[in-house]
Design a protein around this motif. Sequence first.
Motif, PDB file in Angstrom:
ATOM      1  N   ALA A   1       0.834  -1.208   0.000  1.00  0.00           N
ATOM      2  CA  ALA A   1       0.000   0.000   0.000  1.00  0.00           C
ATOM      3  C   ALA A   1       0.867   1.257   0.000  1.00  0.00           C
ATOM      4  N   CYS A   2       1.971   1.224   0.735  1.00  0.00           N
ATOM      5  CA  CYS A   2       2.882   2.381   0.757  1.00  0.00           C
ATOM      6  C   CYS A   2       3.489   2.597  -0.627  1.00  0.00           C
ATOM      7  N   ARG A   3       3.952   1.517  -1.228  1.00  0.00           N
ATOM      8  CA  ARG A   3       4.566   1.640  -2.555  1.00  0.00           C
ATOM      9  C   ARG A   3       3.578   2.161  -3.596  1.00  0.00           C
ATOM     10  N   ALA A   4       2.318   1.768  -3.445  1.00  0.00           N
ATOM     11  CA  ALA A   4       1.285   2.223  -4.371  1.00  0.00           C
ATOM     12  C   ALA A   4       0.765   3.613  -3.999  1.00  0.00           C
TER      13      ALA A   4
ATOM     14  N   ASN B   1      -1.078   4.338  -1.618  1.00  0.00           N
ATOM     15  CA  ASN B   1      -2.480   4.129  -1.301  1.00  0.00           C
ATOM     16  C   ASN B   1      -2.730   4.617   0.126  1.00  0.00           C
ATOM     17  N   ALA B   2      -3.701   5.485   0.301  1.00  0.00           N
ATOM     18  CA  ALA B   2      -4.006   6.034   1.622  1.00  0.00           C
ATOM     19  C   ALA B   2      -4.438   4.956   2.602  1.00  0.00           C
ATOM     20  N   GLN B   3      -4.817   3.796   2.101  1.00  0.00           N
ATOM     21  CA  GLN B   3      -5.223   2.687   2.965  1.00  0.00           C
ATOM     22  C   GLN B   3      -4.049   2.186   3.819  1.00  0.00           C
ATOM     23  N   ALA B   4      -2.829   2.543   3.459  1.00  0.00           N
ATOM     24  CA  ALA B   4      -1.654   2.097   4.210  1.00  0.00           C
ATOM     25  C   ALA B   4      -1.757   2.498   5.679  1.00  0.00           C
ATOM     26  N   VAL B   5      -2.271   3.666   5.952  1.00  0.00           N
ATOM     27  CA  VAL B   5      -2.400   4.140   7.330  1.00  0.00           C
ATOM     28  C   VAL B   5      -3.360   3.243   8.113  1.00  0.00           C
TER      29      VAL B   5
END
Length: 79
Positions: free
Chosen positions: A52-55, A57-61
């Motif tokens: 998710a971080c690499r993408a 993507n705010a979902q990482a949090v």
Amino acid sequence: MNMGAGAACARSRLLQMIEDLVRSIDIQMRTQPSHRFGLKASQDEHRAIVAACRAKNAQAVALLQAHIEHTQETLRQAL
């Protein structure tokens, strides 16, 4: 600890605290069967967070927060 992820962070004290926690937890985890802590699930969570971080993507949090809460509960039950 993977310092690549932390290298971008200017919070060296926070990174040191996390590293110290990981070291102390690692000692405890090595004395317990891995199935008790669900290491496979934890590794899967780590992979999802990194992806998710690499993408970007705010979902990482949300993934990170859920992982921290899950880990805290697992450790509480183990102690």
